[in-house]
Write a protein that holds these residues in place. Structure first.
Motif, short mmCIF file in Angstrom:
data_model
loop_
_atom_site.label_atom_id
_atom_site.label_comp_id
_atom_site.label_asym_id
_atom_site.label_seq_id
_atom_site.Cartn_x
_atom_site.Cartn_y
_atom_site.Cartn_z
N HIS A 1 15.04 -19.52 29.57
CA HIS A 1 16.33 -20.01 30.05
C HIS A 1 17.45 -19.18 29.42
CE1 HIS A 1 13.55 -23.49 30.42
NE2 HIS A 1 14.19 -23.65 31.57
N VAL A 2 18.04 -18.30 30.20
CA VAL A 2 19.08 -17.41 29.68
C VAL A 2 20.44 -17.79 30.26
CG1 VAL A 2 17.48 -15.50 29.29
CG2 VAL A 2 18.64 -15.72 31.50
N PRO A 3 21.52 -17.57 29.53
CA PRO A 3 22.86 -17.88 30.04
C PRO A 3 23.15 -17.10 31.32
CG PRO A 3 22.93 -17.48 27.67
CD PRO A 3 21.57 -17.06 28.13
N HIS A 4 23.69 -17.77 32.33
CA HIS A 4 23.95 -17.08 33.59
C HIS A 4 25.30 -16.38 33.60
CE1 HIS A 4 26.83 -20.14 34.94
NE2 HIS A 4 27.12 -19.33 35.93
N ASN A 5 26.22 -16.76 32.67
CA ASN A 5 27.58 -16.22 32.72
C ASN A 5 28.18 -16.13 31.32
OD1 ASN A 5 30.29 -15.62 33.30
ND2 ASN A 5 30.24 -16.78 35.21
N PRO A 6 27.82 -15.11 30.55
CA PRO A 6 28.40 -14.96 29.21
C PRO A 6 29.92 -14.91 29.18
CG PRO A 6 26.44 -13.60 29.39
CD PRO A 6 26.72 -14.15 30.77
N PRO A 7 30.62 -14.34 30.18
CA PRO A 7 32.09 -14.41 30.15
C PRO A 7 32.61 -15.85 30.14
CG PRO A 7 31.41 -12.67 31.62
CD PRO A 7 30.16 -13.39 31.23
N MET B 1 26.52 -12.68 14.02
CA MET B 1 26.19 -11.38 14.60
C MET B 1 25.31 -10.55 13.67
SD MET B 1 29.48 -10.07 16.81
CE MET B 1 30.57 -9.88 15.40
N VAL B 2 25.55 -10.66 12.38
CA VAL B 2 24.70 -9.94 11.42
C VAL B 2 23.28 -10.47 11.47
CG1 VAL B 2 24.27 -9.56 8.96
CG2 VAL B 2 26.58 -9.28 9.87
N VAL B 3 23.12 -11.79 11.52
CA VAL B 3 21.78 -12.38 11.62
C VAL B 3 21.10 -11.93 12.90
CG1 VAL B 3 20.51 -14.55 11.90
CG2 VAL B 3 22.30 -14.37 10.17
N GLU B 4 21.83 -11.93 14.01
CA GLU B 4 21.25 -11.46 15.28
C GLU B 4 20.82 -10.00 15.20
OE1 GLU B 4 22.78 -13.69 19.26
OE2 GLU B 4 24.14 -12.21 18.40
N LYS B 5 21.65 -9.17 14.58
CA LYS B 5 21.32 -7.76 14.46
C LYS B 5 20.05 -7.57 13.65
CE LYS B 5 21.93 -3.26 14.52
NZ LYS B 5 21.69 -2.47 15.74
N ILE B 6 19.94 -8.29 12.55
CA ILE B 6 18.75 -8.18 11.70
C ILE B 6 17.52 -8.73 12.41
CG2 ILE B 6 17.69 -9.00 9.56
CD1 ILE B 6 20.53 -8.97 8.34
N CYS C 1 23.30 -21.65 10.96
CA CYS C 1 23.22 -22.15 12.33
C CYS C 1 22.53 -21.15 13.26
CB CYS C 1 24.61 -22.50 12.86
SG CYS C 1 25.35 -23.97 12.10
N ALA C 2 22.72 -19.85 13.01
CA ALA C 2 22.03 -18.84 13.81
C ALA C 2 20.51 -18.95 13.65
CB ALA C 2 22.49 -17.44 13.40
N LEU C 3 20.08 -19.37 12.48
CA LEU C 3 18.65 -19.58 12.26
C LEU C 3 18.20 -20.96 12.73
CD1 LEU C 3 18.46 -18.07 8.65
CD2 LEU C 3 17.70 -16.99 10.79
N THR D 1 24.97 -10.28 20.17
CA THR D 1 25.30 -10.63 21.54
C THR D 1 26.65 -11.33 21.64
OG1 THR D 1 24.27 -12.83 21.43
CG2 THR D 1 22.84 -10.96 21.99
N SER D 2 27.22 -11.34 22.84
CA SER D 2 28.48 -12.04 23.07
C SER D 2 28.29 -13.55 22.92
CB SER D 2 29.02 -11.71 24.46
OG SER D 2 28.11 -12.11 25.47
N VAL D 3 27.16 -14.05 23.41
CA VAL D 3 26.89 -15.49 23.28
C VAL D 3 26.73 -15.86 21.81
CG1 VAL D 3 25.20 -17.31 23.78
CG2 VAL D 3 25.89 -15.71 25.58
N GLY D 4 26.11 -14.97 21.04
CA GLY D 4 25.97 -15.22 19.61
C GLY D 4 27.31 -15.23 18.90
N ALA D 5 28.20 -14.31 19.27
CA ALA D 5 29.53 -14.29 18.67
C ALA D 5 30.29 -15.57 18.97
CB ALA D 5 30.32 -13.08 19.18
N ALA D 6 30.22 -16.01 20.24
CA ALA D 6 30.90 -17.25 20.62
C ALA D 6 30.29 -18.44 19.87
CB ALA D 6 30.79 -17.46 22.13
N SER D 7 28.97 -18.48 19.80
CA SER D 7 28.30 -19.59 19.11
C SER D 7 28.62 -19.59 17.62
CB SER D 7 26.79 -19.49 19.32
OG SER D 7 26.45 -19.57 20.69
N GLY D 8 28.71 -18.40 17.02
CA GLY D 8 29.07 -18.31 15.61
C GLY D 8 30.46 -18.85 15.34
N ALA D 9 31.41 -18.51 16.21
CA ALA D 9 32.76 -19.03 16.04
C ALA D 9 32.77 -20.55 16.11
CB ALA D 9 33.68 -18.44 17.11
#
Length: 422
Positions: A210-216, A263-268, A312-314, A274-282
């Protein structure tokens, strides 16, 4: 009456109300394209329903006033329909209805948050019934436990719910929850976990399906949430003063740090931020700073944001390990983030935290408050959801879930190209 503070409260109320459409965009972008209308309508349905219930009786339950320790479930009958609040008392700093409006928006967003756990598979009517019952017996009383307090002229508590006034009496310090870490985020996150268990997993539930259909949409929603959150946090001071300014700055610092940490956790972990990760992190940082925004220096707010973003990323991965389908990570972001922010105060709250005083009392009362709200909300949400599922049904048919529930539930499609709709 202070017209400046009155204007401040009303503007902040409008900002917080905007958070629910922002949440609708945030959640709507995360689901599949054929469920976006249904997902967004769960938030808009909460706006309509809880807005009415708040005026009729919600405020009377959440803010019964009283002297001394207010019972855990109480009601001010004179406030039914807000009749007793139409006049402005002599010497009041702001009209009572300004505070009513501000707190109404808290009730609306809290209920809407829960809906993210049941994306792609919930009946709209069943959700509305759940929202009405849960708000009545869970959110309104819990709001009273946390937010319903009055101060004496010397600044000490004169009355309040057991989480604030009661623990102040029992332990010498009350739990700190400036803008709703327990009442909003732990409360909603626990209910979301309960509903995820009641409705069960989406068809084909596994990581990556299940992937996001619209990251914007997700980014737009996160931006609106962050914008509205300034009213949420700074507005909770109910005055345009230094405390509100501190809360405002911390509402910049913590989510900014959490965005970077996620974003650092996602990169590692996955190789790409990802954009969704950045939004979720905020959003995770905003959740964590909510209870703490007036009780931390900005540097410690950044530290909190870094912790919340990384953890939270984990934490959002736990649903795959433990087998519960929290569709849009309400548990991983709001429950976990709310717990982090609430407990962090036990260590680093200015003047009372363990780090500064060597006294663990603040940590103890923070833990009691967090666990109590979590258990209360989870148990009652599970009972309400289970009863609805076993009577009128809460989950849509499997074939409707596969096809996408927008047309089945609402008779609409999120994206219609000219000439393609029958």
């Amino acid at each position: 009456m202070d017209q400046g503070n009155t204007a401040f409260i009303l503007i902040c109320a409008a900002l917080v109300l905007l958070m629910t459409p922002g949440l609708a965009f945030f959640y709507g972008g995360l689901v599949k394209a054929k469920s976006v209308i249904s997902m967004m309508m769960l938030s808009f349905g909460a706006m309509g329903l809880i807005g009415v219930l708040w005026v009729v009786y919600g405020y009377a339950i959440a803010f019964p006033g009283s002297d001394g320790l207010v019972p855990p479930w109480s009601i001010d009958w004179s406030a039914i329909g807000l009749k007793s609040l139409l006049e402005v008392p002599e010497g009041a700093a702001y009209p009572p209805l300004a505070f009513v409006a501000f707190q109404a928006t808290f009730a609306i967003i809290t209920v809407a948050l829960v809906s993210g756990a049941i994306a792609d598979r919930a009946k709209f009517g069943s959700w509305m019934i759940f929202a009405a019952i849960w708000a009545t017996i869970v959110y309104f009383p819990v709001a009273s436990w946390v937010f319903n307090f009055g101060l004496a002229e010397d600044g000490s508590f004169a009355y309040g719910g057991w989480i604030t006034y009661g623990m102040q009496e029992w332990f010498g310090v009350g739990a700190i929850d400036f803008a709703g870490g327990t009442a909003v985020h732990i409360n909603a996150g626990a209910a979301a976990l309960a509903l995820a268990l009641v409705l069960g997993k989406r068809l084909g539930f596994q990581k990556g399906v299940h992937v996001p259909h619209n990251p914007p949409f997700v980014l737009l929603g996160a931006g609106l949430l962050w914008f509205g959150w300034f009213g949420f946090n700074a507005g909770s001071e109910l005055a345009a003063d230094g405390t509100a300014a501190l809360a405002f700055v911390n509402t910049i610092a913590a989510p900014a740090a959490a965005l970077l940490a996620w974003m650092v956790v996602e990169k590692i972990k996955d190789g790409k931020p990802t954009s969704v990760g950045a939004a979720s992190g905020a959003v995770a940082g905003l959740v964590a700073i909510t209870p703490a925004c007036a009780s931390l220096d900005p540097i410690w707010a950044i530290v909190l944001g870094l912790i919340a973003g990384a953890v939270c990323a984990l934490a959002i991965e736990l649903k795959y390990k433990w087998g519960f389908d929290d569709s849009l990570d309400v548990v991983g972001i709001h429950l976990v983030g709310g717990l982090i922010g609430t407990l962090y105060l036990g260590f680093f709250a200015t003047t009372t935290g363990l780090f500064w005083t060597g006294d663990g009392t603040q940590l103890l009362v923070q833990a009691i408050a967090a666990v109590s709200v979590l258990v209360y909300s989870f148990v009652l949400a599970y009972v309400i959801g289970f009863a609805i599922e076993k009577t009128i049904g809460f989950r849509v048919k499997n074939e409707d879930e596969v096809a996408g529930i927008d047309t089945v539930v609402h008779g609409e499609e999120g994206y219609v190209l000219e000439g393609t709709r029958a």
